[in-house]
Design a protein around this motif. Structure first.
Motif, PDB file in Angstrom:
ATOM      1  N   GLY A  65       0.817  -1.210   0.000  1.00  0.00           N
ATOM      2  CA  GLY A  65       0.000   0.000   0.000  1.00  0.00           C
ATOM      3  C   GLY A  65       0.852   1.263   0.000  1.00  0.00           C
ATOM      4  N   SER A  66       1.895   1.279   0.828  1.00  0.00           N
ATOM      5  CA  SER A  66       2.786   2.446   0.844  1.00  0.00           C
ATOM      6  C   SER A  66       3.578   2.544  -0.455  1.00  0.00           C
ATOM      7  CB  SER A  66       3.735   2.360   2.038  1.00  0.00           C
ATOM      8  OG  SER A  66       4.484   1.162   2.012  1.00  0.00           O
ATOM      9  N   LEU A  67       3.964   1.395  -1.022  1.00  0.00           N
ATOM     10  CA  LEU A  67       4.655   1.413  -2.312  1.00  0.00           C
ATOM     11  C   LEU A  67       3.736   1.929  -3.412  1.00  0.00           C
ATOM     12  CD1 LEU A  67       7.160   0.702  -4.017  1.00  0.00           C
ATOM     13  CD2 LEU A  67       6.224  -1.618  -4.260  1.00  0.00           C
ATOM     14  N   TYR A  68       2.476   1.513  -3.368  1.00  0.00           N
ATOM     15  CA  TYR A  68       1.483   1.986  -4.340  1.00  0.00           C
ATOM     16  C   TYR A  68       1.336   3.506  -4.244  1.00  0.00           C
ATOM     17  CZ  TYR A  68      -2.962   2.120  -6.913  1.00  0.00           C
ATOM     18  OH  TYR A  68      -3.950   2.381  -7.818  1.00  0.00           O
ATOM     19  N   GLY A 102      -3.629  -0.337   3.808  1.00  0.00           N
ATOM     20  CA  GLY A 102      -2.247   0.068   3.613  1.00  0.00           C
ATOM     21  C   GLY A 102      -2.096   1.299   2.753  1.00  0.00           C
ATOM     22  N   SER A 103      -3.062   1.547   1.860  1.00  0.00           N
ATOM     23  CA  SER A 103      -2.994   2.710   0.987  1.00  0.00           C
ATOM     24  C   SER A 103      -3.808   3.882   1.531  1.00  0.00           C
ATOM     25  CB  SER A 103      -3.498   2.337  -0.415  1.00  0.00           C
ATOM     26  OG  SER A 103      -3.534   3.459  -1.252  1.00  0.00           O
ATOM     27  N   MET A 104      -5.049   3.614   1.960  1.00  0.00           N
ATOM     28  CA  MET A 104      -5.947   4.686   2.394  1.00  0.00           C
ATOM     29  C   MET A 104      -5.861   4.957   3.890  1.00  0.00           C
ATOM     30  SD  MET A 104      -9.300   3.692   0.143  1.00  0.00           S
ATOM     31  CE  MET A 104      -9.190   3.529  -1.641  1.00  0.00           C
ATOM     32  N   ARG A 105      -5.300   4.027   4.656  1.00  0.00           N
ATOM     33  CA  ARG A 105      -5.075   4.179   6.097  1.00  0.00           C
ATOM     34  C   ARG A 105      -6.381   4.316   6.882  1.00  0.00           C
ATOM     35  NH1 ARG A 105       0.339   5.606   5.186  1.00  0.00           N
ATOM     36  NH2 ARG A 105       0.712   4.249   3.400  1.00  0.00           N
ATOM     37  N   MET A 106      -7.403   3.612   6.451  1.00  0.00           N
ATOM     38  CA  MET A 106      -8.654   3.566   7.193  1.00  0.00           C
ATOM     39  C   MET A 106      -8.756   2.215   7.895  1.00  0.00           C
ATOM     40  SD  MET A 106     -11.384   5.353   4.602  1.00  0.00           S
ATOM     41  CE  MET A 106     -11.083   4.212   3.259  1.00  0.00           C
ATOM     42  N   THR A 107      -9.403   2.175   9.030  1.00  0.00           N
ATOM     43  CA  THR A 107      -9.539   0.916   9.771  1.00  0.00           C
ATOM     44  C   THR A 107     -10.994   0.615  10.121  1.00  0.00           C
ATOM     45  OG1 THR A 107      -9.030   2.150  11.796  1.00  0.00           O
ATOM     46  CG2 THR A 107      -7.216   0.965  10.752  1.00  0.00           C
ATOM     47  N   VAL A 108     -11.591   1.433  10.958  1.00  0.00           N
ATOM     48  CA  VAL A 108     -12.927   1.141  11.472  1.00  0.00           C
ATOM     49  C   VAL A 108     -13.952   1.094  10.338  1.00  0.00           C
ATOM     50  CG1 VAL A 108     -14.730   1.881  13.049  1.00  0.00           C
ATOM     51  CG2 VAL A 108     -12.343   2.203  13.669  1.00  0.00           C
ATOM     52  N   SER A 112      -1.812  -3.606   8.701  1.00  0.00           N
ATOM     53  CA  SER A 112      -1.475  -2.950   7.433  1.00  0.00           C
ATOM     54  C   SER A 112      -1.418  -1.437   7.591  1.00  0.00           C
ATOM     55  CB  SER A 112      -2.492  -3.340   6.353  1.00  0.00           C
ATOM     56  OG  SER A 112      -3.819  -3.039   6.767  1.00  0.00           O
ATOM     57  N   LYS A 113      -2.318  -0.855   8.393  1.00  0.00           N
ATOM     58  CA  LYS A 113      -2.262   0.603   8.612  1.00  0.00           C
ATOM     59  C   LYS A 113      -0.997   0.991   9.369  1.00  0.00           C
ATOM     60  CE  LYS A 113      -4.692   4.570  10.548  1.00  0.00           C
ATOM     61  NZ  LYS A 113      -3.448   5.168  11.041  1.00  0.00           N
ATOM     62  N   THR A 114      -0.642   0.217  10.380  1.00  0.00           N
ATOM     63  CA  THR A 114       0.555   0.522  11.152  1.00  0.00           C
ATOM     64  C   THR A 114       1.802   0.450  10.291  1.00  0.00           C
ATOM     65  OG1 THR A 114      -0.509  -0.389  13.128  1.00  0.00           O
ATOM     66  CG2 THR A 114       1.882  -0.103  13.195  1.00  0.00           C
ATOM     67  N   VAL A 115       1.889  -0.582   9.462  1.00  0.00           N
ATOM     68  CA  VAL A 115       3.048  -0.728   8.577  1.00  0.00           C
ATOM     69  C   VAL A 115       3.082   0.399   7.551  1.00  0.00           C
ATOM     70  CG1 VAL A 115       4.129  -2.202   6.830  1.00  0.00           C
ATOM     71  CG2 VAL A 115       3.174  -3.230   8.897  1.00  0.00           C
ATOM     72  N   GLY A 116       1.936   0.713   6.950  1.00  0.00           N
ATOM     73  CA  GLY A 116       1.887   1.771   5.947  1.00  0.00           C
ATOM     74  C   GLY A 116       2.248   3.129   6.500  1.00  0.00           C
ATOM     75  N   ASP A 117       1.789   3.440   7.724  1.00  0.00           N
ATOM     76  CA  ASP A 117       2.073   4.746   8.334  1.00  0.00           C
ATOM     77  C   ASP A 117       3.561   4.965   8.570  1.00  0.00           C
ATOM     78  OD1 ASP A 117      -0.480   5.740   8.372  1.00  0.00           O
ATOM     79  OD2 ASP A 117      -0.961   4.945  10.354  1.00  0.00           O
ATOM     80  N   SER A 118       4.312   3.891   8.689  1.00  0.00           N
ATOM     81  CA  SER A 118       5.749   4.031   8.933  1.00  0.00           C
ATOM     82  C   SER A 118       6.519   4.428   7.680  1.00  0.00           C
ATOM     83  CB  SER A 118       6.312   2.718   9.493  1.00  0.00           C
ATOM     84  OG  SER A 118       6.167   1.667   8.549  1.00  0.00           O
ATOM     85  N   PHE A 119       5.844   4.425   6.513  1.00  0.00           N
ATOM     86  CA  PHE A 119       6.529   4.758   5.259  1.00  0.00           C
ATOM     87  C   PHE A 119       6.106   6.113   4.696  1.00  0.00           C
ATOM     88  CE2 PHE A 119       6.878   0.091   5.309  1.00  0.00           C
ATOM     89  CZ  PHE A 119       8.241  -0.053   5.077  1.00  0.00           C
ATOM     90  N   ASN A 120       4.818   6.342   4.529  1.00  0.00           N
ATOM     91  CA  ASN A 120       4.360   7.593   3.907  1.00  0.00           C
ATOM     92  C   ASN A 120       2.917   7.873   4.307  1.00  0.00           C
ATOM     93  OD1 ASN A 120       2.925   5.735   2.311  1.00  0.00           O
ATOM     94  ND2 ASN A 120       4.383   5.862   0.631  1.00  0.00           N
TER      95      ASN A 120
END
Length: 789
Positions: free
Chosen positions: A351-354, A527-533, A559-567
Motif C-alpha cells: 500500500g505504501s509502495l502503491y 495500507g494505501s488509504m489508512r482507514m480501519t474502522v 497494514s495501517k501501522t506498517v503503511g504509516d511508517s513509510f508515507n
C-alpha cells in the motif's frame, strides 16, 4: 467551459497580513502597500485537479463555519417562532431524505447503464471469439473502449475539469474548511455521472465508488442552496440553509450516502465520513447521516428485487459489489494468525509502495496535462488502448482448464452472462481462468476472485499475471481526465495476492481461498488509504459474516501501522499535489516551541477598523488588501468597572463580504454616530449578510459619499474566538481545526492603557507547517533533530 491557463501555478489565495485571510482576490501582492506578504506561501494552490487534469487553477477561499453572532443574527434568533424552528428541523430531515433518495436512484442508473453497456460489448466480443474471428473481436473491443473513453474524457476536459478524479480529497478539504470552487456544481454532477458510466464501461482500471461519493456530495450541495447558481430557487424555507455551516452537514450526508451506494454498506458509509472525510462531527449529524444511508440502502434493495425479475437487461446479479458469504462456515485456529499477519504486513508494504509510485506518476501527469487539452485527451486514450490490448491479449497466455465433471454443463464453461468459467478460446468442456478475471465487468471480476469453495479454479500464474497487470493499470489509469475511483483497483490488486497466499498455504490453513482474497483486498485498502474502522464495517456488510470480523480487524490494524511508517495516506498525497491548504489533525511537534505571539510578530502591521468608520477608509482597505476579516476596535471606551481612564475595546470581527454589502447598499451616515437597532433592520436582514456575491471594484462610490461614515457595530461578530499571545501554535492549530474557524484573534497577555486589545489575527495559511518553516527557518533544524531521535 473553463479557459486554459498556460501557467497552472497560481499565487496562493492568502498572502495575508494581520487583517485576516486573503481568499479570493487576483491582484499583485507586491503592488499594494497595505497587502504585504505575511509568510512565504506555497504557490500551487488549485481548486481544480491540477495533478489530475492540469486545469486552470483558481484562488481558494476558506469557509465561515463559525456562527457570526452580530446584532442582526441575535435579533433573528430571538424573534424566531416555534413554527420557524420546526420548519428548520423538518427541512433538515427532508433534505437528508432527498439526499439519500436521489443518491440511491442515480447509483442505480449508473450501475444499470454500466452493466448493460459493458455486458453487450463483451457479448459481442465473445461471439466473434467463438467463431475464431479474433482480430474482429479485438477491433470491436478496443474500438468500443476507445470511443467510451473519448466520450468521458471530452466531457471532463471541455465542460467540467473538476469532475475528473475521485473527488474525495476535495470533499475532505471542503469539510476541513476549504472552499473548492466548482466542485459541487450542476455541470460537475452531470459530467461525473455520465463520465463515470463511460469510463467504467470502457473497462478502464477504475471504479465508480469514489465518483459516487462525489455525486452524493454534489446532490447535497445543490439541494441545500436551492439548485445551480444561475437557476437557484429562492424558496423562503431554504433561507435557513444559506450558510456554510448547514451546507457542510448536508455534504457530509451526501458523502456517507455515496459510500453506501457504492458498497451497500449504510453503517460503513457513516463511519467513512466520520473517520476519513469529516473534520467536524456531533451526535445530531450522526443521526442524519445514518438516516440518509438507510434511505440509500432501501432504494438499492428495492432496485435489486426488481432487477431479479429480469427486467433490467444484462444487470442480473451484477452491478453492486456484494459478496455474500453468510452461508460459508469460517473456521480458523491459532496458527491461522500467522498467514493473517503476513497478509497485513504485505498490505502495508504494498500500500505504501502503491502510494509512492502513484505520487510520482501524478507529478508526471501534471506536467503532461499542463500542455493543454489535446495532451489530456491523448493521455487518456493511450491508457485506454494499452488497457484494451492487455485485457484482450493476456488471456491467450493462459492454459485451458478442464471443467469439473461434477459441475453441470450449463455452469462450466459460462457463455454469455457473468460467471466464473469463461470459455474464451478454449474447446467445449474447458475454460480460461484468466479470461474469467479480465474479460468481464469490474464488479464481476471482484465476485469471481472472491468466490469461495473454488480451490482449483485459478492457476497461480494466472493470478500473478492478474496482479501485475492491475498493479500497472491501477498506477497509470488514476490521474487521467476521466472520473475515477481508487477503491476497485485496490480491491482487485489486494484480492489477487490474498488468493495467492491462500493457495500457498494449501492444507496448512482452514480459511477458504476466497476469504483470503477478501483479507488481501482489505489489507491493501488499509495500507494505501489508512482507514480501519470504516473499512472493517464495510467489509463486514459486504460479506454478511460476523465470523470474519476478528481476523479482518487484525489485518487492518497491521497494514495501517506498517503503511504509516513509510508515507501518508493516498488522499493526503493527492491533497498535497493539488495544493489544497488542508489542516492535519495532529500538529507538528516543533509547533509547541513557537507561540502565536511570535507568529504575529512575523506579520506586517495590523489593519483594524473603528466601530464607526469613514467610508473612504473602508473602501481603501477593501481595495488594497485581500483579507476577509478585520478586527473592529473602539477607542476611548469607558470600562464598565467605573474606572476614570478610557480604554480601547475589541468590539469583534467584521467580514469582507459584510463590508461590501454595506457599501453596495449605501448605508451611510452624515455624521459619526452609532445607529439604533431599528435603523439597521430597516435596510438589512441576516439573509442579506449570507450572500457572498459582489466585489468592491463593482461598487461605485462618489466623492461626497467617501466623506460619510458607516456604523460597523451591527455587522460585527462580537464573539470571535480569541487566544492569548502566549499560547503555542500547536494548541492554537488544534482549536482552529476542531472548531472549524476561518479567523482567530490574538489578544495580549497584559492589558494596560494605550495597549491595543488585539495583537494579531491568524488564518488557515498562517498555521500551515510549510508557511511557518518558511518564516522561521531555524525550526526546520529542530524538526530534523526530532526526526533523528
Amino acid at each position: 467551459m473553463m479557459e486554459e491557463d498556460p501557467n497552472p501555478v497560481a499565487e496562493e489565495s492568502s498572502p495575508n497580513g494581520m487583517a485576516g485571510e486573503a481568499d479570493g482576490e487576483e491582484r499583485d501582492p507586491g503592488s499594494i502597500s497595505l497587502k504585504q506578504p505575511l509568510l512565504k506561501r506555497h504557490r500551487t494552490l488549485s481548486s481544480n485537479p491540477l495533478a489530475m487534469v492540469g486545469a486552470k487553477v483558481a484562488h481558494i477561499e476558506s469557509l465561515d463555519y463559525e456562527i457570526n453572532e452580530n446584532d442582526l443574527f441575535k435579533h433573528d434568533w430571538r424573534s424566531r417562532s416555534k413554527v420557524q424552528v420546526l420548519q428548520y428541523i423538518f427541512l433538515k430531515w427532508t433534505l437528508a431524505f432527498l439526499v439519500g433518495l436521489l443518491t440511491g436512484i442515480i447509483a442505480t442508473l449508473i450501475n444499470l447503464a454500466v452493466e448493460n453497456i459493458a455486458g453487450y460489448k463483451l457479448l459481442a466480443v465473445v461471439h466473434f471469439i467463438e467463431k475464431e474471428r479474433y482480430l474482429t473481436g479485438f477491433l470491436l473491443f478496443t474500438g468500443t473502449n476507445f470511443i467510451l473513453t473519448l466520450f468521458a474524457a471530452v466531457l471532463c476536459v471541455c465542460f467540467a475539469p473538476t469532475a475528473a478524479g475521485p473527488g474525495i480529497p476535495e470533499i475532505k478539504a471542503y469539510l476541513n474548511g476549504v472552499d473548492t470552487p466548482n466542485m459541487f456544481g450542476a455541470s460537475t454532477l452531470i459530467v461525473k455521472i455520465v463520465g463515470s458510466i463511460g469510463a467504467v464501461s470502457a473497462g478502464l482500471d477504475l471504479g465508480k465508488e469514489g465518483p459516487l461519493v462525489h455525486i452524493g456530495s454534489c446532490i447535497a450541495s445543490l439541494l441545500g442552496q436551492g439548485g445551480p447558481d444561475d437557476y437557484r430557487l429562492r424558496w423562503r424555507w431554504l433561507r435557513y440553509f444559506n450558510n456554510d455551516r448547514d451546507r457542510r452537514d448536508l455534504i457530509t450526508c451526501g458523502a456517507s450516502s455515496g459510500v453506501c451506494a457504492a458498497f451497500r454498506a449504510p453503517v460503513g458509509g457513516v463511519l467513512f465520513s466520520l473517520e476519513e472525510v469529516a473534520t467536524w462531527w456531533r451526535s445530531a449529524l450522526l443521526w442524519r447521516t445514518f438516516f440518509s444511508t438507510a434511505i440509500v440502502a432501501v432504494v438499492l434493495r428495492a432496485f435489486i428485487e426488481y432487477c431479479n425479475t429480469g427486467s433490467c437487461g444484462l444487470f442480473g446479479q451484477g452491478g453492486l459489489i456484494m459478496f455474500d458469504v453468510s452461508n460459508v462456515t469460517v473456521r480458523y485456529h491459532v496458527m491461522d494468525i500467522i498467514p493473517v499477519t503476513v497478509i497485513g504486513i504485505i498490505g502495508g508494504v504494498l500500500g505504501s509502495l502503491y502510494n509512492y509510485v502513484l505520487h510520482k506518476v501524478l507529478r508526471l501527469y501534471s506536467m503532461i496535462n499542463q500542455k493543454g487539452r489535446i495532451h489530456k485527451l491523448l493521455l487518456s486514450l493511450m491508457v485506454s488502448l494499452f488497457t484494451s490490448i492487455c485485457l484482450y491479449g493476456l488471456p491467450f497466455l493462459a492454459k485451458c482448464t478442464k471443467c469439473d465433471p461434477s459441475l453441470m454443463d450449463s455452469v462450466c464453461p459460462t457463455t454469455g452472462r457473468s460467471g466464473n468459467f469463461k470459455q474464451f478460446n478454449c474447446p467445449d468442456g474447458y475454460y480460461n481462468d484468466l479470461a474469467t478475471l479480465l474479460l468481464t465487468t469490474n464488479d464481476d471480476a471482484v465476485r469471481n476472485i472472491f468466490s469461495t469453495n473454488t480451490p482449483s479454479e485459478y492457476h497461480a500464474m494466472s493470478l500473478l499475471i492478474f496482479f501485475a497487470l492491475y498493479w500497472i493499470l491501477g498506477v497509470f489509469t488514476f490521474g487521467i481526465a476521466v472520473p475515477s475511483g481508487l477503491f476497485l483497483p485496490i480491491i482487485l490488486i489486494g484480492s489477487a495476492y490474498g488468493r495467492l497466499l491462500g493457495m500457498a498455504m494449501g492444507s496448512y490453513t482452514n480459511i477458504d481461498q476466497g476469504l483470503y482474497a477478501v483479507l488481501g483486498a482489505a489489507s491493501l485498502m488499509s495500507g494505501s488509504m489508512r482507514m480501519t474502522v470504516s473499512l472493517c464495517v464495510i467489509f463486514l456488510e459486504l460479506t454478511n459474516n460476523l465470523l470474519l470480523l476478528p481476523i479482518t480487524m487484525i489485518v487492518l490494524l497491521i497494514s495501517k501501522t506498517v503503511g504509516d511508517s513509510f508515507n501518508p495516506s493516498i488522499y493526503e498525497i493527492i491533497l498535497e499535489l493539488k495544493g489544497l491548504p488542508f489542516l492535519d489533525a495532529n500538529p507538528e511537534p516543533w509547533m509547541r516551541n513557537l507561540t502565536v505571539g511570535e507568529l504575529a510578530d512575523a506579520k506586517p502591521a495590523l489593519v483594524t477598523l473603528c466601530g464607526v468608520e469613514k467610508v473612504s477608509r473602508i473602501v481603501e482597505v477593501l481595495k488594497n488588501t485581500v483579507h476577509n476579516g478585520f478586527p473592529v476596535v473602539d477607542e476611548g471606551v469607558l470600562p464598565p468597572a467605573g474606572l476614570a481612564t478610557r480604554a480601547m475595546e475589541l468590539h469583534g470581527l467584521i467580514l469582507r463580504a459584510h463590508l461590501v454589502q454595506v457599501i453596495k447598499k449605501k448605508w451611510f451616515l452624515q455624521e459619526r454616530r452609532r445607529t439604533e437597532d431599528w435603523e439597521v433592520r430597516e435596510m438589512f436582514s441576516w439573509i442579506d449578510l449570507a450572500e457572498r456575491e459582489g466585489k468592491i471594484e463593482e461598487v461605485a462610490v462618489t466623492r461626497d459619499e467617501m466623506e460619510m461614515y458607516v456604523d460597523l457595530h451591527p455587522f460585527t461578530n462580537t464573539t470571535p474566538y480569541t487566544v492569548v499571545e502566549s499560547m503555542s501554535v500547536a494548541k492554537a492549530m488544534v482549536l482552529f481545526r476542531q472548531v472549524g474557524l476561518r479567523h482567530m484573534l490574538i489578544v495580549p497577555k497584559y492589558q494596560a492603557a494605550g495597549v491595543s486589545p488585539v495583537v494579531g489575527i491568524l488564518s488557515r495559511q498562517d498555521l500551515r507547517a510549510y508557511n511557518i518553516l518558511a518564516a522561521f527557518p531555524h525550526l526546520a533544524k529542530s524538526k530534523g533533530r526530532e526526526g533523528e531521535h
